[in-house]
Design a protein around this motif. Sequence first.
Motif, PDB file in Angstrom:
ATOM      1  N   ASP A   1     -20.729  12.131  -3.000  1.00 44.04           N
ATOM      2  CA  ASP A   1     -22.023  12.701  -3.355  1.00 44.04           C
ATOM      3  C   ASP A   1     -23.170  11.729  -3.092  1.00 44.04           C
ATOM      4  O   ASP A   1     -24.303  12.141  -2.895  1.00 44.04           O
ATOM      5  CB  ASP A   1     -22.026  13.095  -4.833  1.00 44.04           C
ATOM      6  N   HIS A   2     -22.848  10.442  -3.153  1.00 45.42           N
ATOM      7  CA  HIS A   2     -23.936   9.464  -3.027  1.00 45.42           C
ATOM      8  C   HIS A   2     -24.030   8.904  -1.623  1.00 45.42           C
ATOM      9  O   HIS A   2     -23.642   9.571  -0.679  1.00 45.42           O
ATOM     10  CB  HIS A   2     -23.747   8.364  -4.073  1.00 45.42           C
ATOM     11  N   SER A   3     -24.504   7.692  -1.506  1.00 46.86           N
ATOM     12  CA  SER A   3     -24.691   7.139  -0.166  1.00 46.86           C
ATOM     13  C   SER A   3     -23.352   6.683   0.415  1.00 46.86           C
ATOM     14  O   SER A   3     -22.318   6.700  -0.245  1.00 46.86           O
ATOM     15  CB  SER A   3     -25.669   5.964  -0.208  1.00 46.86           C
ATOM     16  N   ASP A   4     -23.389   6.256   1.645  1.00 46.99           N
ATOM     17  CA  ASP A   4     -22.180   5.813   2.312  1.00 46.99           C
ATOM     18  C   ASP A   4     -21.869   4.346   2.023  1.00 46.99           C
ATOM     19  O   ASP A   4     -20.986   3.763   2.653  1.00 46.99           O
ATOM     20  CB  ASP A   4     -22.297   6.032   3.825  1.00 46.99           C
ATOM     21  N   LYS A   5     -22.596   3.782   1.071  1.00 42.48           N
ATOM     22  CA  LYS A   5     -22.362   2.389   0.713  1.00 42.48           C
ATOM     23  C   LYS A   5     -20.887   2.173   0.362  1.00 42.48           C
ATOM     24  O   LYS A   5     -20.244   1.242   0.812  1.00 42.48           O
ATOM     25  CB  LYS A   5     -23.247   2.037  -0.483  1.00 42.48           C
ATOM     26  N   LYS A   6     -20.368   3.114  -0.430  1.00 38.03           N
ATOM     27  CA  LYS A   6     -18.970   3.016  -0.872  1.00 38.03           C
ATOM     28  C   LYS A   6     -18.010   3.068   0.322  1.00 38.03           C
ATOM     29  O   LYS A   6     -16.998   2.377   0.343  1.00 38.03           O
ATOM     30  CB  LYS A   6     -18.676   4.176  -1.848  1.00 38.03           C
ATOM     31  N   VAL A   7     -18.352   3.889   1.300  1.00 36.85           N
ATOM     32  CA  VAL A   7     -17.494   4.025   2.477  1.00 36.85           C
ATOM     33  C   VAL A   7     -17.344   2.682   3.178  1.00 36.85           C
ATOM     34  O   VAL A   7     -16.225   2.223   3.455  1.00 36.85           O
ATOM     35  CB  VAL A   7     -18.072   5.073   3.459  1.00 36.85           C
ATOM     36  N   ILE A   8     -18.481   2.048   3.418  1.00 35.65           N
ATOM     37  CA  ILE A   8     -18.448   0.778   4.157  1.00 35.65           C
ATOM     38  C   ILE A   8     -17.836  -0.319   3.295  1.00 35.65           C
ATOM     39  O   ILE A   8     -17.044  -1.140   3.780  1.00 35.65           O
ATOM     40  CB  ILE A   8     -19.863   0.407   4.653  1.00 35.65           C
ATOM     41  N   GLU A   9     -18.156  -0.309   2.011  1.00 39.19           N
ATOM     42  CA  GLU A   9     -17.567  -1.316   1.119  1.00 39.19           C
ATOM     43  C   GLU A   9     -16.048  -1.181   1.060  1.00 39.19           C
ATOM     44  O   GLU A   9     -15.323  -2.171   1.108  1.00 39.19           O
ATOM     45  CB  GLU A   9     -18.169  -1.204  -0.287  1.00 39.19           C
ATOM     46  N   SER A  10     -15.580   0.041   0.973  1.00 39.23           N
ATOM     47  CA  SER A  10     -14.123   0.256   0.927  1.00 39.23           C
ATOM     48  C   SER A  10     -13.466  -0.202   2.223  1.00 39.23           C
ATOM     49  O   SER A  10     -12.370  -0.758   2.225  1.00 39.23           O
ATOM     50  CB  SER A  10     -13.797   1.730   0.717  1.00 39.23           C
ATOM     51  N   PHE A  11     -14.173   0.056   3.311  1.00 42.90           N
ATOM     52  CA  PHE A  11     -13.663  -0.372   4.622  1.00 42.90           C
ATOM     53  C   PHE A  11     -13.541  -1.891   4.667  1.00 42.90           C
ATOM     54  O   PHE A  11     -12.496  -2.436   5.035  1.00 42.90           O
ATOM     55  CB  PHE A  11     -14.592   0.140   5.727  1.00 42.90           C
ATOM     56  N   ILE A  12     -14.604  -2.572   4.250  1.00 37.38           N
ATOM     57  CA  ILE A  12     -14.591  -4.042   4.252  1.00 37.38           C
ATOM     58  C   ILE A  12     -13.436  -4.550   3.384  1.00 37.38           C
ATOM     59  O   ILE A  12     -12.669  -5.426   3.788  1.00 37.38           O
ATOM     60  CB  ILE A  12     -15.939  -4.601   3.744  1.00 37.38           C
ATOM     61  N   GLU A  13     -13.321  -3.947   2.215  1.00 34.27           N
ATOM     62  CA  GLU A  13     -12.271  -4.355   1.284  1.00 34.27           C
ATOM     63  C   GLU A  13     -10.894  -4.155   1.908  1.00 34.27           C
ATOM     64  O   GLU A  13     -10.013  -5.002   1.808  1.00 34.27           O
ATOM     65  CB  GLU A  13     -12.414  -3.493   0.030  1.00 34.27           C
ATOM     66  N   PHE A  14     -10.747  -3.024   2.576  1.00 29.75           N
ATOM     67  CA  PHE A  14      -9.451  -2.744   3.187  1.00 29.75           C
ATOM     68  C   PHE A  14      -9.137  -3.739   4.305  1.00 29.75           C
ATOM     69  O   PHE A  14      -8.030  -4.249   4.409  1.00 29.75           O
ATOM     70  CB  PHE A  14      -9.410  -1.316   3.735  1.00 29.75           C
ATOM     71  N   VAL A  15     -10.142  -4.033   5.116  1.00 28.24           N
ATOM     72  CA  VAL A  15      -9.936  -4.994   6.202  1.00 28.24           C
ATOM     73  C   VAL A  15      -9.504  -6.331   5.612  1.00 28.24           C
ATOM     74  O   VAL A  15      -8.544  -6.951   6.061  1.00 28.24           O
ATOM     75  CB  VAL A  15     -11.220  -5.170   7.047  1.00 28.24           C
ATOM     76  N   ARG A  16     -10.184  -6.752   4.577  1.00 30.70           N
ATOM     77  CA  ARG A  16      -9.873  -8.066   3.998  1.00 30.70           C
ATOM     78  C   ARG A  16      -8.494  -8.086   3.347  1.00 30.70           C
ATOM     79  O   ARG A  16      -7.794  -9.103   3.399  1.00 30.70           O
ATOM     80  CB  ARG A  16     -10.945  -8.476   2.988  1.00 30.70           C
ATOM     81  N   SER A  17      -8.108  -6.982   2.757  1.00 31.87           N
ATOM     82  CA  SER A  17      -6.804  -7.003   2.098  1.00 31.87           C
ATOM     83  C   SER A  17      -5.666  -6.879   3.114  1.00 31.87           C
ATOM     84  O   SER A  17      -4.634  -7.511   2.975  1.00 31.87           O
ATOM     85  CB  SER A  17      -6.704  -5.910   1.035  1.00 31.87           C
ATOM     86  N   PHE A  18      -5.888  -6.128   4.167  1.00 34.21           N
ATOM     87  CA  PHE A  18      -4.837  -6.042   5.195  1.00 34.21           C
ATOM     88  C   PHE A  18      -4.830  -7.309   6.051  1.00 34.21           C
ATOM     89  O   PHE A  18      -3.801  -7.732   6.548  1.00 34.21           O
ATOM     90  CB  PHE A  18      -5.048  -4.796   6.063  1.00 34.21           C
ATOM     91  N   ASP A  19      -6.010  -7.875   6.221  1.00 26.29           N
ATOM     92  CA  ASP A  19      -6.167  -9.133   6.959  1.00 26.29           C
ATOM     93  C   ASP A  19      -5.593  -9.066   8.379  1.00 26.29           C
ATOM     94  O   ASP A  19      -4.662  -9.795   8.737  1.00 26.29           O
ATOM     95  CB  ASP A  19      -5.507 -10.282   6.168  1.00 26.29           C
ATOM     96  N   PRO A  20      -6.164  -8.194   9.225  1.00 24.83           N
ATOM     97  CA  PRO A  20      -5.617  -8.027  10.578  1.00 24.83           C
ATOM     98  C   PRO A  20      -5.887  -9.233  11.474  1.00 24.83           C
ATOM     99  O   PRO A  20      -6.871  -9.940  11.285  1.00 24.83           O
ATOM    100  CB  PRO A  20      -6.376  -6.810  11.111  1.00 24.83           C
ATOM    101  N   ASP A  21      -4.997  -9.424  12.439  1.00 27.07           N
ATOM    102  CA  ASP A  21      -5.235 -10.416  13.484  1.00 27.07           C
ATOM    103  C   ASP A  21      -6.101  -9.794  14.579  1.00 27.07           C
ATOM    104  O   ASP A  21      -6.945 -10.435  15.168  1.00 27.07           O
ATOM    105  CB  ASP A  21      -3.903 -10.859  14.100  1.00 27.07           C
ATOM    106  N   ILE A  22      -5.823  -8.515  14.828  1.00 25.94           N
ATOM    107  CA  ILE A  22      -6.547  -7.813  15.884  1.00 25.94           C
ATOM    108  C   ILE A  22      -7.180  -6.559  15.289  1.00 25.94           C
ATOM    109  O   ILE A  22      -6.519  -5.830  14.548  1.00 25.94           O
ATOM    110  CB  ILE A  22      -5.592  -7.431  17.042  1.00 25.94           C
TER     111      ILE A  22
END
Length: 791
Positions: free
Chosen positions: A216-237
């Motif tokens: 319902d709100h802004s896409d801030k949560k979308v991008i934050e969740s994405f960042i969080e996911f990237v950091r937790s998965f910690d991809p090489d590529i």
Amino acid sequence: MKERFWLLDVNYEVKDHNPEIWMWGITEENERILVIDRSFVTYFYLVLDEKEEPEIVLERVLERKKEFPQVMKFEPLRRNLFGKPVDAIKAYCQDPDLVAKYSKALLKIDGVKKCLEDDIRYSMRYLIDNDITPCAWHEVEVERTDEKPPVQIDQVYVATSVPKRVEKEENPSLRVLGFSMICYSERGKPRPEENPVVVLSVATSYGGERLFVVGDHSDKKVIESFIEFVRSFDPDIIIGYGTNRQDWQYLLNRSRALGIKLHVDRTETEPHTSVYGHVSITGRANVDLLDFADEFPEIKVKTLENMADHLGVMKLEKRTIIEDIDFPVYWNDQDKRPILIRFAEENTRCIMGIFEVVRDFALQLSQLVGLPADQIGRAAVGFRVEWYLMRNAYEMGELIPERRERPYIPYEGGTVLEPKPGIHENVAVLDFKSMYPNIMIEKNISPDTCLSPSEPDPPSGVNVAPEVNHRFRKEPSGFYKIVLSSLITSRDEVRQRSKSLDPSGIEYRILDARQKAIKVITNASYGYAGWIGARWYIKPVAEATTAWGRSIIRDTIEIAKHTGLDLIYGDTDSIFVIYDQEKIEEFSKITEKRLALEIKPEKNFTRILFTEAKKRYCGLLPSGQLDIVGLEVVRGDWAEVAKDIQERVLELILKDQSPAKAVKFVHRFILDLRERKILYSDLIIWKTLTKPVEEYAVKAPHVEAAKLLKKEGWDLTVGDKIGYVIVSGSGRLYERVKPYFLATYPEVDIEYYVTNQVIPAASRILSLFNVKEEELLPKSSTTLFSFVDKH
DNA sequence: GCCTGATTTCTACCA
DNA sequence: ACTGGTAGAAATCAGGCG
């Protein structure tokens, strides 16, 4: 202690003028490590004027030493430049970020002719000088450190030795994260300042999938969740499609607008644009699969779905493709929104699948050329060749020339023969394998063996190019000869080794990818030599290569005629002759003896068709497959209707051998077309924008279509493909174009497609059988109908 | 102002 | 932004024509 690691990425930091190399690696134990090397001092060269005494110039330089506090040493020495010894001063510079400034200042000193190698980045300098290769295994002496740099990594080390290459083929187990996203704007191209990222779809090499959808709100949560996911998965590529040009910039700007830091790297920086316009994410390899689409010229319109379709990752017929323009329509409709979300998820799956196909090649190319995995895709062919040459030049003690502007002066290329028009049975194609590289090796053609007209012949003798008379010393072996010979032998070795392996195994796949990478670099070497942007450009080198090529094909034709072979066609390094086993064997024997180059039967055609045009033909292979070359069928700038009809005509001519059937087929096709039974998408004509729309000298149809798109709020850049259709109306063609997704089927001017697409494509073939264009139009009442339709 | 043939512009192919 | 050689479509130019 010793650590063994696979080099993923490299960058450098400078603190108080002291540089550090940061090597991001993966160990055999599958740990992510950072190896810091503080021991490497960079340098550049001052090349001295030959008219001046080197000692005197050195004195002048040393007098001003105080102006260059970060230069630790000025070392006079001799080096080779274009094969000739030159006096130089090597300036060791503690702070790599001052190299450009210092070299500019030192250039002003009397007797300093030019500065070289001052444009090589510190991290690349480090890799080249120490023979360290991205995407390959190394061993290094390290010490654990108590320092805690702000990095996301299992272990940080300080190097106490230089990493040394170790032979090991397989890649480590890489963590790969793929993503795609959908941005929302009511109209036109989404702008990150105001338009949200509504869907972000992510997948990992562990099989996981995640979906971040705006609520319902802004896409801030979308991008934050994405960042969080990237950091937790910690991809090489991190992989995506079009991410270098689009996604990362959008995410960055959007994050800025939302007050978020796009913190997806392994330190504390944000993605940043770097060399060749690739986006760099420190500690990871950011790979844009669009950069590898050029490796597949059969894909004409390089969209993600087309690439996935072509590579067999996800077939188009199983998908619902949603055009950008329809995103708001789908997003705003509760029933349709899930379809859009599924579209995004499928896109991410395509990305994961495409990476599977190109991964080995990409990593092998990176290893061969020596550019890190995130840069190799973005680097143009010329730069790939050049980095490979630069590494070899270092090894051979050759100075790397500067990049400079030069006037463009064209020179003559290969020879193309007039084909014998019509149909021929049993035609053999004979060609010289890797003709240009082999000529360069054979004649020792190279920037450092090329003699200027004023130079006398050296005692060892020269090879003189026919027609153009450029001379190349026979001894010693030139730079190109050495590099090309080693490429060719190493490819042979790799292919030999892979022969004993199981084709479905990992090792085979890696070796096959390597031999492909070697082939790509070898085949691009002549083109590189003729590129005015090349550091090692010397026109006579390219010009002599084609001149020898022409003389070789001329001799080959003579031998063929002399042997009694019936010559049908030939282009640059091949000849097409009527098959005759005995004569071909005799011909090959004479050719190889006389020309010292191997000519091999490449393929046989059961039947082959030539029009009067060069570089265009269609052959029938014994397998029943058609080999279509140069004709409309294989061109990306004809509507599918034209390509389809031509392919069917070719089939009926070459397989059924029935022009009558072909004519009938054209009639039926035109009837279907007029009844609009053909798919709308088959009417789209695609053309590339090769310059900014304002710069066109004439009003071309695709440019006018592009202007319409711009008016609708889409921004277009050079290289974009414009898909348009021709609609009914009056005036010039360019006044009747519409971008395909802004037009509807009823608006389309079917007669244009009949007259300017279908008929010409069919007639190109059928005119050989005396079928007139008028005969291709269906007779019967529809003629009247079309008259009505038109007026 | 209109028609026609020649020339230019443009793209995408082949080797 | 690797080369030159090539085809072909469409736009545009140049010249003839009352």
